[in-house]
Design an enzyme around this catalytic site. Sequence first.
Site, PDB file in Angstrom:
ATOM      1  CG  HIS A 108      -1.506  -1.205   1.675  1.00  0.00           C
ATOM      2  ND1 HIS A 108      -1.145  -1.878   2.815  1.00  0.00           N
ATOM      3  CD2 HIS A 108      -2.463  -1.943   1.070  1.00  0.00           C
ATOM      4  CE1 HIS A 108      -1.868  -2.988   2.921  1.00  0.00           C
ATOM      5  NE2 HIS A 108      -2.668  -3.060   1.868  1.00  0.00           N
ATOM      6  CG  HIS A 139       1.026   2.828   4.773  1.00  0.00           C
ATOM      7  ND1 HIS A 139       0.630   2.394   6.011  1.00  0.00           N
ATOM      8  CD2 HIS A 139       0.852   1.766   3.934  1.00  0.00           C
ATOM      9  CE1 HIS A 139       0.241   1.124   5.940  1.00  0.00           C
ATOM     10  NE2 HIS A 139       0.371   0.720   4.696  1.00  0.00           N
ATOM     11  CG  HIS A 175      -4.065   1.340   4.072  1.00  0.00           C
ATOM     12  ND1 HIS A 175      -4.845   0.302   3.617  1.00  0.00           N
ATOM     13  CD2 HIS A 175      -3.058   0.781   4.776  1.00  0.00           C
ATOM     14  CE1 HIS A 175      -4.331  -0.841   4.052  1.00  0.00           C
ATOM     15  NE2 HIS A 175      -3.256  -0.575   4.758  1.00  0.00           N
ATOM     16  CG  HIS A 179      -8.485  -1.958   3.189  1.00  0.00           C
ATOM     17  ND1 HIS A 179      -7.305  -1.483   2.658  1.00  0.00           N
ATOM     18  CD2 HIS A 179      -8.442  -3.307   3.046  1.00  0.00           C
ATOM     19  CE1 HIS A 179      -6.586  -2.512   2.243  1.00  0.00           C
ATOM     20  NE2 HIS A 179      -7.257  -3.633   2.454  1.00  0.00           N
ATOM     21  CG  HIS A 187      -7.957   2.939   2.111  1.00  0.00           C
ATOM     22  ND1 HIS A 187      -7.492   1.975   2.970  1.00  0.00           N
ATOM     23  CD2 HIS A 187      -8.978   3.570   2.731  1.00  0.00           C
ATOM     24  CE1 HIS A 187      -8.219   2.016   4.085  1.00  0.00           C
ATOM     25  NE2 HIS A 187      -9.131   2.973   3.962  1.00  0.00           N
ATOM     26  CG  HIS A 191       1.377  -4.827   5.245  1.00  0.00           C
ATOM     27  ND1 HIS A 191       1.180  -4.342   6.511  1.00  0.00           N
ATOM     28  CD2 HIS A 191       1.094  -3.805   4.395  1.00  0.00           C
ATOM     29  CE1 HIS A 191       0.778  -3.076   6.433  1.00  0.00           C
ATOM     30  NE2 HIS A 191       0.714  -2.721   5.161  1.00  0.00           N
ATOM     31  NE  ARG A 194       2.297  -0.435   9.286  1.00  0.00           N
ATOM     32  CZ  ARG A 194       1.735   0.768   9.287  1.00  0.00           C
ATOM     33  NH1 ARG A 194       2.492   1.845   9.181  1.00  0.00           N
ATOM     34  NH2 ARG A 194       0.426   0.895   9.414  1.00  0.00           N
TER      35      ARG A 194
HETATM   36 CU    CU Z   1      -0.014  -1.121   4.231  1.00  0.00          CU
HETATM   37 ZN    ZN Z   2      -6.434   0.367   2.504  1.00  0.00          ZN
END
Ligand code: CU
Ligand code: ZN
Length: 196
Positions: free
Chosen positions: A92, A94, A110, A118, A127, A167, A184
């Site tokens: 993603h 962030h 996010h 999401h 997102h 992730h 993460r």
């Molecule tokens: Cu993420």
């Molecule tokens: Zn998201």
Amino acid sequence: MKRLGLFSALFGLTILFLAACQGPDRAEAQDGHGHPHEDHEALEGVTKAVCVIRGTAGNEKVQGVVTFTQEGQKLKVVADLEGLTPGQHGFHIHEWGDLRSADGTSLGGHYNPQGHPHGAPGEAKSHAGDFGNVTAGDDGKAHLELELTDVTLTGKSAILGRGMVVHAGTDDLKSQPTGDAGGRVGVGVIGVAKPE
Ligand code: CU
Ligand code: ZN
């Protein structure tokens, strides 16, 4: 007398000019809402960005490069990552390009400028930063290509300067607000790419 009059007039004009130039800029610089007018415009022409991914503490093998190319409304994303455990990994944009924490938490949640839930990439209401998953092979390498239209490098939903997170686990594309993708393992900041 005539010369003095001219001098006074010029002096007056100079003061007016300086006031006109500095007034709004100074107000903008102090408004504290993250809209530095001049810097924003200076970035308008940027069409290529790059995000170098590095592993978080305990995940030092993770590394990679994500490139971004703006072509009109389309943003092309190409990611090459390595050092991952085989399988799917949530991926993603962030909110913050802030790498100060060892575990990647300083990159925030996010990136979600539209206030959506999401979801999956390309969905009308997910997102903006939802890139879904990258899939690593047995060699730990993953390759992903995406074409996005809901974010751009610069402008209203700008991603330049924000962060990217890989992730530990799979993004299920529905759990709120993160897809339940776990910790993460890789992080980076999206920066202006050096022209080739
Ligand atoms: Cu993420
Ligand atoms: Zn998201």
